[in-house]
Design an enzyme around this catalytic site. Structure first.
Site, short mmCIF file in Angstrom:
data_model
loop_
_atom_site.label_atom_id
_atom_site.label_comp_id
_atom_site.label_asym_id
_atom_site.label_seq_id
_atom_site.Cartn_x
_atom_site.Cartn_y
_atom_site.Cartn_z
N GLN A 46 0.17 1.88 0.00
CA GLN A 46 1.59 2.19 0.14
C GLN A 46 2.25 2.20 -1.23
O GLN A 46 2.28 1.17 -1.90
CB GLN A 46 2.24 1.13 1.03
CG GLN A 46 3.71 1.33 1.27
CD GLN A 46 4.41 0.04 1.67
OE1 GLN A 46 3.94 -1.05 1.33
NE2 GLN A 46 5.51 0.14 2.36
N SER B 265 7.40 0.14 -3.49
CA SER B 265 8.12 -0.70 -4.45
C SER B 265 7.89 -0.24 -5.88
O SER B 265 6.84 0.28 -6.21
CB SER B 265 7.64 -2.15 -4.35
OG SER B 265 7.98 -2.70 -3.11
N GLU C 155 5.96 -2.32 9.85
CA GLU C 155 5.47 -3.44 9.06
C GLU C 155 5.95 -4.75 9.68
O GLU C 155 5.22 -5.71 9.80
CB GLU C 155 5.98 -3.34 7.62
CG GLU C 155 5.51 -4.48 6.73
CD GLU C 155 6.00 -4.37 5.29
OE1 GLU C 155 7.04 -3.71 5.07
OE2 GLU C 155 5.35 -4.94 4.41
N GLU D 176 16.04 -13.73 1.38
CA GLU D 176 17.48 -13.48 1.23
C GLU D 176 17.89 -12.19 1.97
O GLU D 176 18.91 -12.15 2.65
CB GLU D 176 17.85 -13.38 -0.25
CG GLU D 176 17.80 -14.72 -1.00
CD GLU D 176 16.37 -15.24 -1.22
OE1 GLU D 176 15.41 -14.46 -1.15
OE2 GLU D 176 16.23 -16.46 -1.47
#
Lengths: 396, 373
Positions: free
Chosen positions: A112, A115, A233, A366
């Site tokens: 993948q 990011s 995911e 977060e």
């Protein structure tokens, strides 16, 4: 065909035609795909039979009882869990026919490319560019850098999101591609982690050429397509029933029982607190599982990863302390490249360090707290300053 | 390990919840509860009659042949969730759960003292409470505050929750358990100024109180008390869950509506992350409380573990959610007028009730072989 009995018969017939003991693994898996027993909820011709997903359990039970080989799902999790459902939802017939069979059998491994060093939690800010080739071929030329890519060094294909229009706001100028990892412009470098090993890679893309036929979804629709990938995911967790002391607490509780010499009152109090939390987290997972089985999925799933990350970190931290002088040691700093990552594997020091990643990977704690607060509790979002600004004008 | 517990709510349980919530919305609004705490009658007898007698909820645990509903701890847990949400000033946990379960563990032969009492409890005609300090954990040392002389009881028990609402006290004395009428000569029940305004405690003084024995020997007494206290601890978790759920729901509502700095305060991540954390804990509490209810209902060999697990997890969560609710309400949360203080006082008192979280963790240590040094 929707009936469990029929499916069981069909699986038994398949096993009779392809006895696991005498059929080579690759051949068995390909035949299983062609028989529609790979993922029964997929359409016929693509490894499935178009029946409810729950019926897969019937097939799996028969295959397991017969000692059939599996497709090593942990090794090809990104392909199975993320690439496949996205290709199924948005792919062309050609893409589905070409890609899904070797994906499922494990002949072709997927990774993948999402990011980036500058786009983590704010994934939509990604800067990898895809521009039309100047030769009029319709191909795309991709340049940029991706990071935290598991299995890139083994992968034949990647799901890739890249910016095709920097003049639009960030969510709207992205397109989704299927990238051939054997392209000479793809360079994969191991990314060493604090554990000493390198589960992940950095991937440098330099003039990588992707045919337009390998675009998934429309130009500029990449963010929407990526949502399907990311949703899958997060759905992947929480499927199976976990026994008591089944997770990170197992080794710590065992150590406590085996080593009376290590026991102190302070550690006892903290161990009991964590044992209780681990057992309650297990029950929460079990409750979620029961809700899914009953067809009433609740929002509880959104929180599972948050609790799991925190618990893993606290328990493994306590285990290092419990070890006393042995807690000063580490099993092995050698740069290794594990194919399968086991959070609860190796020694206490490794578990302590690896669990630090649990609150970062797959959505930071977060960000997940924001998701719980906004989507489950219905609290208003922070004011957004990035929604209607062209990507090229964003601060970075 | 026994069979996997059913952690969901059944349709019947959902219906029970919605009927009870309707009643409590009409009959137990927060302003009225606050007003009642300032009177000499902290308990609400009309509400008690409506839910104990009219709805038949006091007899849920009691078998039908003893006059009850023959339901289980699962339905009782749902009732307690709703009573916790509404911070209802009724002696349900003390009478319909702990005293009832204690009596059921003893001799319930037809025509006996316990059977007669259970029939009256089931009908909602009378209220019974166990005359032990509210902090008493299951599995503790025998209580030594009362002694029996010539068939009469003498002694003093402090911190008895809901004693003011009781018609009958179940009093452990010298290894046996006795039934004592609160209206009898030689019985004095005196209110204490309690932290919990909606489940206040009292001092019970027995000076030659007439008593009818409920158990025949110390072992049977021990068993009955442990069963009652353990069921109480396990089901208190459901009350704590309901309490925490109300606190979180109200806090989310408040912070969505309250504007400061030109935006709802609930939009600040510093606040919304705190509420998300509370939500995670409420979700976990629900699993722990449902587990306790189901294990108590099915009577498996893990009753004590499930009860202690639920109490050790849910008690601190209820306190934390109530404390956070107060803080996130800002100044209004500190006023007598806003009901959040009722919830905080209940949650904090409950964290001492029926054994603290720490005491229950010690019980767990024995049950799962994680021995102290």
């Amino acid at each position: 065909m929707t009936d469990a009995t029929e499916l069981r018969t069909r699986t038994r017939e398949f096993l009779a035609e392809h006895p696991p003991a005498s059929t080579p693994r690759e051949e068995f898996l390909r035949a299983r795909f062609d028989a529609g027993l790979a993922w029964v909820h997929y359409p016929q011709g693509l490894g499935g039979l178009g029946v409810p997903r729950a019926l897969q359990a019937v097939v799996d039970a028969e295959l397991e009882a017969a000692g059939a080989p599996d497709n090593d799902p942990r090794r090809i999790g990104i392909g199975l869990g993320m690439a496949a459902p996205t290709i199924l939802a948005f792919g062309t017939d050609e893409q589905k026919q070409r890609l899904l069979r070797p994906l499922w059998t494990g002949d072709e491994v997927w990774c993948q490319l999402f990011s980036e060093p500058g786009a983590g939690s704010d994934l939509a800010a990604l800067a990898t560019r895809a521009i039309p080739a100047s030769d009029g071929s319709g191909d795309w030329i991709v340049n940029g850098q991706k990071v935290w890519t598991s299995n890139a060094h083994n992968a034949r294909w990647a799901i890739l999101i890249a910016r095709t229009d920097p003049d639009l706001p960030k969510h709207r100028g992205i397109s989704y591609f299927l990238c051939d990892m054997t392209d000479p412009g793809v360079e994969v470098r191991p990314l060493r982690q604090i554990t000493g090993e390198a589960e992940f890679n950095e991937v440098f893309l330099t003039d990588v050429r992707i045919p337009d036929a390998m675009r998934l979804g429309g130009i500029g629709d990449g963010w929407k397509v990526a949502q399907t990938t990311l949703m899958n995911e997060r759905v992947a967790i929480g499927g199976s029933r976990i026994p008591r002391e089944g997770g990170m607490i197992a080794s710590t509780a065992a150590l406590w029982r085996e080593r009376p010499d290590l026991r102190t009152h302070d550690l006892h109090q903290r161990l009991l607190e964590l044992w209780v939390e681990a057992e309650v987290a297990r029950l929460t997972g079990e409750r979620l599982r029961q809700q899914l089985v009953a067809g009433q999925p609740g929002p509880e799933g959104s929180g599972m990863k948050l609790g799991f990350a925190r618990l893993n970190q606290r328990i493994s931290g306590l285990e290092v302390e419990l070890l006393g002088e042995e807690g000063l040691l580490y099993d092995d700093w050698t740069l290794r490249r594990p194919e399968i990552v086991d959070f609860t594997g190796r020694e206490a020091g490794y578990r302590y360090l690896r669990s630090k990643g649990n609150s970062i990977e797959g959505g930071t704690s977060e960000v997940l707290l924001n998701i719980v607060a906004e989507r489950v509790l219905g609290l208003p979002s922070e004011p957004r300053t990035d929604k209607d600004v062209a990507w090229k004008d964003l601060a970075r | 390990m026994s069979a996997t517990p059913d952690l969901l709510y059944s349709d019947t349980e959902d219906e029970l919840r919605s009927a009870l919530r309707g009643l409590l919305t009409d009959r137990c609004d927060p302003a009225a509860v606050i007003a009642r705490t300032e009177t000499g009658e902290p308990h609400d007898p009309a509400l008690w009659k409506a839910l104990a007698a009219d709805m038949g909820l006091a007899g849920l645990l009691i078998p039908e042949d003893l006059g009850g509903q023959g339901a289980t701890h699962r339905e009782v847990a749902v009732v307690l969730e709703e009573l916790g949400r509404a911070i209802a000033p009724v002696p349900y946990l003390t009478s319909a759960v702990i005293a009832t379960e204690t009596l059921l563990a003893g001799d319930t032969t037809k025509g006996g003292v316990a059977a007669g009492l259970l029939a009256e409890l089931a009908a909602g005609r009378r209220v019974a409470v166990l005359a032990l300090p509210w902090t008493t954990a299951p599995g503790g040392a025998p209580y030594a505050g009362v002694e029996q002389r010539d068939g009469q009881l003498h002694g003093r028990v402090t911190g008895v929750a809901d004693a003011l609402a009781a018609d009958v006290l179940l009093v452990p004395a010298d290894g046996l358990l006795y039934a004592v009428e609160t209206a009898a000569e030689g019985v004095a029940v005196t209110a204490q100024t309690a932290l919990d305004l909606t489940r206040p405690t009292a001092v019970v003084e027995l000076t030659g109180a007439p008593a009818r024995p409920l158990t025949g020997d110390p072992a049977a007494t021990r068993l009955a008390l442990d069963k009652g206290l353990s069921a109480g601890a396990g089901l208190l978790a459901s009350e704590q869950l309901g309490l925490a759920d109300w606190c979180l729901t109200e806090t989310v509502r408040h912070t969505r509506e309250r504007n400061q700095f030109n935006r709802p305060v609930g939009s600040f991540q510093a606040l919304k992350h705190r509420m998300a954390e509370l939500w995670l804990e409420v979700v976990n509490s629900r699993a722990a409380a449902r587990n306790a209810a189901d294990v108590l209902a099915t009577g498996g060999d893990e009753r004590a573990l499930a009860a202690s697990l639920a109490q050790s997890y849910c008690a601190p969560v209820a306190v934390r959610v109530a404390e956070e609710a107060l803080q996130l309400h800002g100044g209004i949360g500190m006023t007598w007028e806003h009901p959040v203080h009722l919830y905080l006082k209940r949650a904090k008192s409950d964290s001492l009730a029926l054994g603290s979280a720490g005491r229950h963790r010690e019980l767990i240590a024995d049950l799962v072989d994680l021995p102290a040094p």
